[in-house]
Design a protein around this motif. Structure first.
Motif, mmCIF file in Angstrom:
data_model
loop_
_atom_site.group_PDB
_atom_site.id
_atom_site.type_symbol
_atom_site.label_atom_id
_atom_site.label_comp_id
_atom_site.label_asym_id
_atom_site.label_seq_id
_atom_site.Cartn_x
_atom_site.Cartn_y
_atom_site.Cartn_z
ATOM 1 N N SER A 44 53.760 39.035 49.128
ATOM 2 C CA SER A 44 53.569 40.397 49.621
ATOM 3 C C SER A 44 53.981 41.427 48.566
ATOM 4 O O SER A 44 53.281 42.423 48.348
ATOM 5 C CB SER A 44 54.377 40.594 50.906
ATOM 6 N N GLN A 45 55.098 41.201 47.900
ATOM 7 C CA GLN A 45 55.545 42.113 46.849
ATOM 8 C C GLN A 45 54.568 42.116 45.679
ATOM 9 O O GLN A 45 54.292 43.165 45.092
ATOM 10 C CB GLN A 45 56.944 41.743 46.374
ATOM 11 N N ALA A 46 54.028 40.941 45.334
ATOM 12 C CA ALA A 46 53.045 40.860 44.249
ATOM 13 C C ALA A 46 51.769 41.621 44.614
ATOM 14 O O ALA A 46 51.195 42.323 43.778
ATOM 15 C CB ALA A 46 52.725 39.398 43.934
ATOM 16 N N LEU A 47 51.320 41.499 45.859
ATOM 17 C CA LEU A 47 50.136 42.234 46.303
ATOM 18 C C LEU A 47 50.376 43.742 46.270
ATOM 19 O O LEU A 47 49.498 44.507 45.862
ATOM 20 C CB LEU A 47 49.728 41.802 47.712
ATOM 21 N N ASP A 48 51.556 44.170 46.691
ATOM 22 C CA ASP A 48 51.889 45.600 46.636
ATOM 23 C C ASP A 48 51.858 46.110 45.198
ATOM 24 O O ASP A 48 51.334 47.191 44.930
ATOM 25 C CB ASP A 48 53.271 45.862 47.239
ATOM 26 N N LEU A 49 52.407 45.334 44.283
ATOM 27 C CA LEU A 49 52.420 45.722 42.876
ATOM 28 C C LEU A 49 50.998 45.789 42.318
ATOM 29 O O LEU A 49 50.627 46.753 41.633
ATOM 30 C CB LEU A 49 53.268 44.750 42.063
ATOM 31 N N ALA A 50 50.174 44.799 42.632
ATOM 32 C CA ALA A 50 48.785 44.797 42.162
ATOM 33 C C ALA A 50 48.027 46.000 42.713
ATOM 34 O O ALA A 50 47.242 46.641 42.000
ATOM 35 C CB ALA A 50 48.094 43.497 42.579
ATOM 36 N N GLU A 51 48.282 46.346 43.964
ATOM 37 C CA GLU A 51 47.617 47.506 44.564
ATOM 38 C C GLU A 51 48.061 48.804 43.881
ATOM 39 O O GLU A 51 47.246 49.685 43.627
ATOM 40 C CB GLU A 51 47.925 47.563 46.061
ATOM 41 N N ARG A 52 49.360 48.907 43.550
ATOM 42 C CA ARG A 52 49.842 50.107 42.845
ATOM 43 C C ARG A 52 49.179 50.255 41.482
ATOM 44 O O ARG A 52 48.808 51.359 41.068
ATOM 45 C CB ARG A 52 51.363 50.056 42.664
ATOM 46 N N VAL A 53 49.023 49.124 40.777
ATOM 47 C CA VAL A 53 48.380 49.168 39.459
ATOM 48 C C VAL A 53 46.923 49.601 39.599
ATOM 49 O O VAL A 53 46.436 50.445 38.835
ATOM 50 C CB VAL A 53 48.492 47.796 38.742
ATOM 51 N N LEU A 54 46.199 49.037 40.589
ATOM 52 C CA LEU A 54 44.805 49.442 40.803
ATOM 53 C C LEU A 54 44.702 50.929 41.134
ATOM 54 O O LEU A 54 43.804 51.619 40.626
ATOM 55 C CB LEU A 54 44.179 48.623 41.932
ATOM 56 N N GLU A 55 45.600 51.422 41.962
ATOM 57 C CA GLU A 55 45.569 52.847 42.310
ATOM 58 C C GLU A 55 45.857 53.708 41.083
ATOM 59 O O GLU A 55 45.264 54.776 40.923
ATOM 60 C CB GLU A 55 46.568 53.144 43.437
ATOM 61 N N ASP A 56 46.748 53.247 40.225
ATOM 62 C CA ASP A 56 47.027 53.976 38.982
ATOM 63 C C ASP A 56 45.785 54.016 38.096
ATOM 64 O O ASP A 56 45.446 55.054 37.523
ATOM 65 C CB ASP A 56 48.198 53.330 38.240
ATOM 66 N N LYS A 106 34.472 46.881 36.242
ATOM 67 C CA LYS A 106 35.129 45.905 37.112
ATOM 68 C C LYS A 106 36.594 45.847 36.686
ATOM 69 O O LYS A 106 36.909 45.558 35.536
ATOM 70 C CB LYS A 106 34.484 44.530 36.972
ATOM 71 N N LEU A 107 37.487 46.146 37.624
ATOM 72 C CA LEU A 107 38.915 46.129 37.357
ATOM 73 C C LEU A 107 39.514 44.890 38.005
ATOM 74 O O LEU A 107 39.297 44.635 39.187
ATOM 75 C CB LEU A 107 39.596 47.368 37.941
ATOM 76 N N THR A 108 40.268 44.126 37.243
ATOM 77 C CA THR A 108 40.940 42.938 37.750
ATOM 78 C C THR A 108 42.419 43.053 37.436
ATOM 79 O O THR A 108 42.794 43.252 36.279
ATOM 80 C CB THR A 108 40.378 41.652 37.098
ATOM 81 N N VAL A 109 43.246 42.928 38.459
ATOM 82 C CA VAL A 109 44.696 42.936 38.283
ATOM 83 C C VAL A 109 45.225 41.618 38.822
ATOM 84 O O VAL A 109 44.981 41.270 39.978
ATOM 85 C CB VAL A 109 45.359 44.112 39.035
#
Length: 132
Positions: A44-56, A106-109
């Motif tokens: 869950s923490q990894a998914l939150d971090l990946a989502e923050r990076v995509l939003e950035d 295409k963005l991949t995190v």
């Protein structure tokens, strides 16, 4: 000794043995449950971090107040995040033209953790981003 006076030592040992046999599977259940909760929390923490990076990345791409192109802005932000370790998580970002179209990226995190393992667990988020 009269049998009405209480439990004998053998009766006590048999009772403790039966109780121990019953408690071993229950203890195993709690240990596995704790491990699963911990794994779920890390994911869950990894998914939150990946989502923050995509939003950035999306926010950076939306800025038009620089002289850089859409792709250059995305790549600069991706470089900021790529191969970065944060709280035990390693982040990898890839920006690619989608099917050869310059205005569609295409963005991949990918976020990995437990890096000491031979194949560390990871989560990957992908999205398409169009220039506006």
């Amino acid at each position: 000794v009269n049998s009405k006076d209480g439990f004998s030592m053998i009766e006590l040992l048999v009772g403790i043995s039966i109780l121990s046999i019953a408690l071993v599977p229950i203890a195993g259940f709690f240990i596995n449950n704790t491990r699963m909760v911990n794994d779920t929390d890390e994911k869950s923490q990894a998914l939150d971090l990946a989502e923050r990076v995509l939003e950035d990345l999306k926010g950076t791409a939306a800025m038009d107040n620089t002289s850089k192109t859409f792709t250059e802005r995305l790549n600069d932000t991706a470089d900021t995040w790529s191969n970065k370790s944060l709280d035990g998580y390693e982040i990898d970002v890839i920006v690619q033209d989608y099917k050869g179209e310059e205005d569609l990226q295409k963005l991949t995190v990918e976020v990995s953790w437990n890096l000491a393992e031979s194949e560390p667990p990871s989560v990957k988020l992908e999205t398409l981003l169009a220039r506006r």
